[in-house]
Design a protein around this motif. Structure first.
Motif, PDB file in Angstrom:
ATOM      1  N   SER A 157     -39.675 -17.432 -25.478  1.00  0.00           N
ATOM      2  CA  SER A 157     -38.844 -17.299 -26.679  1.00  0.00           C
ATOM      3  C   SER A 157     -38.230 -15.914 -26.769  1.00  0.00           C
ATOM      4  CB  SER A 157     -39.689 -17.591 -27.925  1.00  0.00           C
ATOM      5  OG  SER A 157     -40.769 -16.678 -28.017  1.00  0.00           O
ATOM      6  N   ASN A 158     -38.978 -14.876 -26.378  1.00  0.00           N
ATOM      7  CA  ASN A 158     -38.437 -13.519 -26.406  1.00  0.00           C
ATOM      8  C   ASN A 158     -37.278 -13.370 -25.441  1.00  0.00           C
ATOM      9  OD1 ASN A 158     -40.329 -12.733 -28.294  1.00  0.00           O
ATOM     10  ND2 ASN A 158     -41.812 -12.085 -26.756  1.00  0.00           N
ATOM     11  N   GLN A 159     -37.412 -13.961 -24.266  1.00  0.00           N
ATOM     12  CA  GLN A 159     -36.335 -13.877 -23.280  1.00  0.00           C
ATOM     13  C   GLN A 159     -35.091 -14.616 -23.761  1.00  0.00           C
ATOM     14  OE1 GLN A 159     -38.227 -15.382 -19.728  1.00  0.00           O
ATOM     15  NE2 GLN A 159     -38.836 -13.349 -19.056  1.00  0.00           N
ATOM     16  N   GLN A 160     -35.281 -15.748 -24.432  1.00  0.00           N
ATOM     17  CA  GLN A 160     -34.133 -16.485 -24.955  1.00  0.00           C
ATOM     18  C   GLN A 160     -33.406 -15.680 -26.021  1.00  0.00           C
ATOM     19  OE1 GLN A 160     -35.697 -20.235 -26.284  1.00  0.00           O
ATOM     20  NE2 GLN A 160     -36.015 -21.026 -24.212  1.00  0.00           N
ATOM     21  N   GLN A 161     -34.160 -15.004 -26.880  1.00  0.00           N
ATOM     22  CA  GLN A 161     -33.534 -14.180 -27.916  1.00  0.00           C
ATOM     23  C   GLN A 161     -32.738 -13.032 -27.302  1.00  0.00           C
ATOM     24  OE1 GLN A 161     -36.603 -12.921 -30.595  1.00  0.00           O
ATOM     25  NE2 GLN A 161     -37.179 -15.008 -31.155  1.00  0.00           N
ATOM     26  N   ARG A 162     -33.314 -12.385 -26.284  1.00  0.00           N
ATOM     27  CA  ARG A 162     -32.599 -11.284 -25.642  1.00  0.00           C
ATOM     28  C   ARG A 162     -31.351 -11.792 -24.918  1.00  0.00           C
ATOM     29  NH1 ARG A 162     -37.825  -9.415 -24.186  1.00  0.00           N
ATOM     30  NH2 ARG A 162     -37.537 -10.211 -22.083  1.00  0.00           N
ATOM     31  N   LYS A 163     -31.443 -12.968 -24.321  1.00  0.00           N
ATOM     32  CA  LYS A 163     -30.282 -13.531 -23.622  1.00  0.00           C
ATOM     33  C   LYS A 163     -29.148 -13.807 -24.606  1.00  0.00           C
ATOM     34  CE  LYS A 163     -28.888 -17.308 -20.552  1.00  0.00           C
ATOM     35  NZ  LYS A 163     -29.340 -18.541 -19.845  1.00  0.00           N
ATOM     36  N   ALA A 164     -29.492 -14.364 -25.759  1.00  0.00           N
ATOM     37  CA  ALA A 164     -28.465 -14.645 -26.776  1.00  0.00           C
ATOM     38  C   ALA A 164     -27.852 -13.353 -27.303  1.00  0.00           C
ATOM     39  CB  ALA A 164     -29.076 -15.458 -27.913  1.00  0.00           C
ATOM     40  N   GLU A 165     -28.685 -12.349 -27.533  1.00  0.00           N
ATOM     41  CA  GLU A 165     -28.181 -11.064 -28.028  1.00  0.00           C
ATOM     42  C   GLU A 165     -27.262 -10.404 -26.997  1.00  0.00           C
ATOM     43  OE1 GLU A 165     -29.878  -6.708 -29.558  1.00  0.00           O
ATOM     44  OE2 GLU A 165     -31.250  -8.249 -28.805  1.00  0.00           O
ATOM     45  N   ARG A 166     -27.663 -10.472 -25.724  1.00  0.00           N
ATOM     46  CA  ARG A 166     -26.855  -9.872 -24.664  1.00  0.00           C
ATOM     47  C   ARG A 166     -25.514 -10.590 -24.518  1.00  0.00           C
ATOM     48  NH1 ARG A 166     -30.610  -9.818 -21.340  1.00  0.00           N
ATOM     49  NH2 ARG A 166     -30.205 -11.773 -20.248  1.00  0.00           N
ATOM     50  N   HIS A 167     -25.527 -11.915 -24.612  1.00  0.00           N
ATOM     51  CA  HIS A 167     -24.284 -12.699 -24.495  1.00  0.00           C
ATOM     52  C   HIS A 167     -23.328 -12.366 -25.636  1.00  0.00           C
ATOM     53  CE1 HIS A 167     -21.659 -16.112 -23.654  1.00  0.00           C
ATOM     54  NE2 HIS A 167     -21.744 -16.442 -24.925  1.00  0.00           N
ATOM     55  N   GLN A 168     -23.853 -12.293 -26.856  1.00  0.00           N
ATOM     56  CA  GLN A 168     -23.006 -11.991 -28.011  1.00  0.00           C
ATOM     57  C   GLN A 168     -22.410 -10.593 -27.906  1.00  0.00           C
ATOM     58  OE1 GLN A 168     -21.957 -13.989 -30.121  1.00  0.00           O
ATOM     59  NE2 GLN A 168     -21.724 -13.159 -32.182  1.00  0.00           N
ATOM     60  N   ALA A 169     -23.236  -9.617 -27.495  1.00  0.00           N
ATOM     61  CA  ALA A 169     -22.745  -8.243 -27.368  1.00  0.00           C
ATOM     62  C   ALA A 169     -21.667  -8.141 -26.295  1.00  0.00           C
ATOM     63  CB  ALA A 169     -23.904  -7.300 -27.046  1.00  0.00           C
ATOM     64  N   PHE A 170     -21.848  -8.872 -25.205  1.00  0.00           N
ATOM     65  CA  PHE A 170     -20.859  -8.828 -24.121  1.00  0.00           C
ATOM     66  C   PHE A 170     -19.542  -9.450 -24.576  1.00  0.00           C
ATOM     67  CE2 PHE A 170     -18.876 -10.400 -20.211  1.00  0.00           C
ATOM     68  CZ  PHE A 170     -18.868  -9.231 -19.460  1.00  0.00           C
ATOM     69  N   MET A 171     -19.600 -10.512 -25.343  1.00  0.00           N
ATOM     70  CA  MET A 171     -18.387 -11.139 -25.852  1.00  0.00           C
ATOM     71  C   MET A 171     -17.637 -10.184 -26.775  1.00  0.00           C
ATOM     72  SD  MET A 171     -17.904 -14.167 -24.616  1.00  0.00           S
ATOM     73  CE  MET A 171     -16.804 -14.894 -25.823  1.00  0.00           C
ATOM     74  N   ARG A 172     -18.336  -9.509 -27.663  1.00  0.00           N
ATOM     75  CA  ARG A 172     -17.682  -8.564 -28.574  1.00  0.00           C
ATOM     76  C   ARG A 172     -17.063  -7.412 -27.794  1.00  0.00           C
ATOM     77  NH1 ARG A 172     -19.226  -9.990 -33.747  1.00  0.00           N
ATOM     78  NH2 ARG A 172     -21.264 -10.985 -33.970  1.00  0.00           N
ATOM     79  N   LEU A 173     -17.796  -6.911 -26.804  1.00  0.00           N
ATOM     80  CA  LEU A 173     -17.275  -5.814 -25.996  1.00  0.00           C
ATOM     81  C   LEU A 173     -16.040  -6.250 -25.210  1.00  0.00           C
ATOM     82  CD1 LEU A 173     -17.723  -2.892 -24.957  1.00  0.00           C
ATOM     83  CD2 LEU A 173     -19.119  -3.875 -23.126  1.00  0.00           C
ATOM     84  N   GLY A 174     -16.052  -7.463 -24.668  1.00  0.00           N
ATOM     85  CA  GLY A 174     -14.917  -7.963 -23.906  1.00  0.00           C
ATOM     86  C   GLY A 174     -13.665  -8.110 -24.754  1.00  0.00           C
ATOM     87  N   VAL A 175     -13.823  -8.665 -25.951  1.00  0.00           N
ATOM     88  CA  VAL A 175     -12.673  -8.818 -26.853  1.00  0.00           C
ATOM     89  C   VAL A 175     -12.102  -7.452 -27.224  1.00  0.00           C
ATOM     90  CG1 VAL A 175     -11.975  -9.573 -29.160  1.00  0.00           C
ATOM     91  CG2 VAL A 175     -13.409 -11.052 -27.745  1.00  0.00           C
ATOM     92  N   ALA A 176     -12.988  -6.485 -27.515  1.00  0.00           N
ATOM     93  CA  ALA A 176     -12.512  -5.148 -27.874  1.00  0.00           C
ATOM     94  C   ALA A 176     -11.812  -4.470 -26.707  1.00  0.00           C
ATOM     95  CB  ALA A 176     -13.692  -4.286 -28.337  1.00  0.00           C
ATOM     96  N   GLY A 177     -12.334  -4.645 -25.490  1.00  0.00           N
ATOM     97  CA  GLY A 177     -11.713  -4.031 -24.313  1.00  0.00           C
ATOM     98  C   GLY A 177     -10.331  -4.589 -24.033  1.00  0.00           C
ATOM     99  N   ILE A 178     -10.217  -5.913 -24.083  1.00  0.00           N
ATOM    100  CA  ILE A 178      -8.909  -6.538 -23.849  1.00  0.00           C
ATOM    101  C   ILE A 178      -7.931  -6.132 -24.949  1.00  0.00           C
ATOM    102  CG2 ILE A 178      -7.688  -8.749 -23.753  1.00  0.00           C
ATOM    103  CD1 ILE A 178     -10.221  -9.921 -22.481  1.00  0.00           C
TER     104      ILE A 178
END
Length: 796
Positions: A157-178
């Motif tokens: 469960s901890n790994q799933q939470q970190r995976k979701a957090e990492r995915h969301q952060a990467f999406m926000r960073l990608g949108v801001a970069g573009i």
């Protein structure tokens, strides 16, 4: 609109309750029931001290009865020395320290509960209770009654939470970069048009394009800043996200207004760029935090998933580790981890216990000797009788020390947040005054003058002052050979008073090396090179630390009729001569040692005569663990920096004393187990010391976790590295005093940056408030101020 007293969502006027004799409104019955439970339990202080609003309670869970089953509890519940049950829980909905306090107080008053500890940062709870008095399901329901969702603390469960957090952060960073790149290209056209002339319709079109691109950057990528700022403001607190949100929100709003009215200037490029770089810094910090947590969540990950159990008839069957019980007979192959605490049942075995004791040499175990879970069986298969399994092993005891140390680890104080919060509060008050004055002097200019004030005093440079210097410091630390887990380490290194070293693998190399050879002085002799070649031939098929020493001396000789005596040595024929190599008692019984040096492991090469088979000593071999070349210089440089240096080791007193003397360390302690090291550290911290711990093995993990700052060697176990704040990549100990000096320099640059940012704002503010500085020039000044901060940080 009235907010719910508990969670802050819009309230329903028909749902009310008296809390501390004052009527309060709630959004739903769930929030009302939770608030009443908290108030009736005498815990209403929670609402005064919380710094974030609670989450909306979920629907009641009726499945907690399943957690009372022993089979279900195997993964997250164990018994302690007092036969009380200890559960490790992950609690969803914790948002601040007040939440942790509330859970501890409420559960602590329940029948059967002995102790509750909640870590608000990791959202983990350690619950100690008597299951005969209260079942676990009852306690989990009590947690849910006050608005939180308890779950077993499992790795998946901890790994799933970190995976979701990492995915969301990467999406926000990608949108801001573009968005930053696209708006930047449009901004070039707008700035060029302002200089060379551009038709009004094209200028309006490009502004609308910028608005469309920047909108998802602000409302999606920058959303975490706005949400954090909103929570802080509701809690009447100003954190760094408040000025950041004001900078982004006001610049975007003014630019959108300018686009709609076709007047004024737009700042969409600044908004997108500022958002991207802030998100990039936070994304890198998140990656470091996730990497640190990967291997440290459970020490028992070191144990094998399956074990080979033996029945009464001697048959072997592979079973899951959780199926192992005290009293079982287990077969452990050479090179495998011992899965449980137990007793050796065969004649002898060679076991590497360095992860528990720090002892670099394998230990020879005899029948009846104890074996510990997590240690490594080195040479040949062994059989053992299981005594303790799972959470009752010595390895699990170290895990509990790690958890305890993590709860005691000091928090870092965000100094920049404090300055920014007060500064922003002052700027907001000043902006209101400026607006009021200009509204009476020249109403049509009031908005743009206020905007100039807000832009010129935007805390961009202030918010970049600390992270820019810290990032440059982290890059410089990497060049020195130190991988630092996060910027908070750089804030603390300069304030250290004590540096504590482990011995094995830290001050020393951590593995056996050839220290030299000695001629017996009588009888048949061979030269050193020839002796080493013979030994390499005899040891080429062996798998143990001593054999590894001689791999480099293989000259192509072939040994035949090789026989390995476990824990004793090896014998075989080379070029027609029968040789014996290993312990002196094995190679040539009765021979006297050339020296009883406690640091040296003596091995003997002997040849058997053809006549009577008598062993003739040929060459003494000295093996040992050497002091690192950088150790002496590192200790000397730390002394010059006025840092106290201590050596703590689990090795023998005589060995530790010799190493301490060689390294120039006056303060040392030997035979120190993990609990002893942690006790020593806590004593020093109680006296005001700030301690850097440098370690290598799993036995160092508890003290690494509890130290103010901790570092692990590049060759350390993955777990030790995961609990450390820094890793010495090249094993050069002189990097430690170097990074302490670097930390002091980083702190100096941070102070310079903060001073510049504040002085700039104080100088530019009057010009903006008097209307001399237009918004576009204020934006240039803001960008120039940030550039000065970044360039100064690059000097680190």
């Amino acid at each position: 609109m009235t907010q719910c007293f508990h969670c802050g969502l819009p309230a329903d006027g028909n749902i009310t309750a008296k809390i501390d004799d004052h009527p309060q409104l709630f959004c739903c019955e769930a929030c009302r029931l939770v608030a009443l439970t908290i108030s009736e339990g005498g815990l209403s202080s929670y609402y005064r001290f919380r710094d974030e609003l609670a989450e909306k309670p979920r629907a009641l869970n009726n499945d907690f009865l399943g957690y009372d089953l022993p089979e279900v509890q195997l993964d997250f519940v164990h018994r302690d020395a007092d036969n009380l049950a200890v559960a490790r829980l992950s609690i969803q909905g914790i948002s601040c320290a007040a939440c942790a306090w509330l859970i501890e107080k409420h559960l602590g008053e329940q029948r059967g509960v002995s102790q509750v500890r909640v870590n608000a940062t990791t959202r983990r709870c350690t619950l100690r209770w008597n299951p005969e008095t209260a079942p676990l399901s009852t306690l989990l329901n009590e947690i849910q009654r006050i608005g939180y969702q308890p779950l077993p603390d499992r790795l998946e469960s901890n790994q799933q939470q970190r995976k979701a957090e990492r995915h969301q952060a990467f999406m926000r960073l990608g949108v801001a970069g573009i968005g930053m790149m696209q708006v930047g290209m449009v901004a070039v056209a707008l700035y060029s048009g302002d200089h060379y002339g551009i038709e009004q319709n094209w200028q309006s079109f490009l502004r609308w394009v910028s608005l469309v691109i920047a909108t998802p950057v602000v409302f999606f990528s920058a959303a975490p800043f706005f949400l954090s700022a909103a929570r802080a403001l509701r809690a009447k607190h100003l954190n760094m996200d408040v000025p950041v949100s004001l900078a982004i929100g006001l610049a975007y709003t003014a630019s959108a207004f300018a686009t709609l009215t076709e007047t004024g200037d737009v700042y969409f490029d600044s908004v997108s760029m500022f958002t991207f770089f802030l998100l990039l810094g936070r994304f890198l910090e998140m990656r470091a935090r996730h990497s640190s947590a990967f291997a440290s969540e459970n020490l028992r990950q070191l144990l094998p998933l399956t074990v080979t159990r033996m029945d009464e008839a001697g048959s072997k069957v592979s079973v899951p580790l959780n199926a192992l019980r005290p009293g079982d007979q287990v077969w452990v192959n050479a090179g495998d981890m011992i899965p449980a605490d137990g007793v050796l049942t065969n004649a002898q075995a060679s076991v590497d216990e360095s992860i528990l004791t720090g002892e670099s040499l394998p230990q020879i175990k005899k029948r009846g000797d104890s074996l510990c879970a997590g240690t490594l069986n080195r040479e040949s298969a062994l059989q053992m009788h299981v005594v303790q399994t799972g959470a009752n092993t010595q390895l699990a005891a170290i895990e509990q020390l790690v958890e305890q140390a993590a709860l005691q680890k000091p928090r870092q104080i965000a100094f920049a947040d404090l300055i920014a919060g007060r500064f922003v509060a002052a700027v907001l008050v000043l902006s209101v005054i400026v607006a009021f004055v200009w509204w009476h002097i020249e109403p049509e200019r009031a908005l743009w003058v206020v905007l100039s004030v807000l832009v010129v005093t935007c805390p961009c440079a202030l918010s970049l002052a600390t992270p820019a210097a810290l990032t440059a410091g982290l890059n410089r630390a990497r060049q020195l050979g130190v991988l630092v887990s996060g910027p908070q380490v750089m804030e603390s290194l300069a304030r250290l008073t004590h540096v504590v070293f482990d011995k094995t693998g830290t001050l020393t190399e951590g593995h056996l090396r050839l220290l030299g050879t000695v001629s017996p002085g009588a009888g048949a002799q061979t030269g050193e090179a020839e002796s080493l070649s013979i030994i390499a031939a005899l040891e080429q098929y062996a798998q143990h630390p001593i054999a590894d020493v001689f791999r480099a001396f293989d000259r192509g000789l072939v040994a035949t009729d090789v026989s390995v005596s476990e824990g004793e040595g090896v014998c075989g024929c080379v070029n027609g001569t029968h040789y014996r190599f290993g312990r002196p008692e094995f190679a040539a019984p009765g021979v006297a040692y050339p020296d009883e040096d406690a640091q040296v492991l003596w091995q003997l090469l002997a040849a058997e005569t053809e006549a009577d088979g008598q062993a003739i000593p040929l060459r003494w071999i000295m093996l040992g663990d050497c002091l690192r070349e950088s150790a002496i210089n590192a200790v000397t440089e730390l002394g010059e920096l006025n840092r106290n240096v201590t050596l703590l080791s689990g090795d023998r007193y005589s060995v530790v004393a010799d190493v301490a003397k060689a390294a120039g360390i006056a303060d040392w302690a030997g035979e120190a187990r993990p609990a002893d090291k942690l006790h020593w550290l806590n004593q020093q911290q109680a006296q005001g010391a700030r301690v850097l711990m440098v370690g290598d093995g799993i036995n160092d993990v508890p003290v690494l976790s509890a130290a103010d700052i901790s570092m692990a060697m590049g060759s350390a176990t993955r777990l030790a590295q995961s609990k450390a704040d820094g890793i010495l990549l090249n094993g050069n100990l002189t990097a430690i005093p170097a990074i302490i000096v670097l930390s002091a320099r980083v702190q100096k640059i941070i102070r310079q940056n903060l001073t510049w940012a504040l002085v700039y704002n104080l100088v530019a503010l009057p010009a903006a408030a008097t209307g001399i500085l237009p918004p576009w020039l204020a934006a240039i000044g803001m960008s120039a101020s940030s550039l000065v901060v970044v360039l100064n940080a690059m000097r680190t």
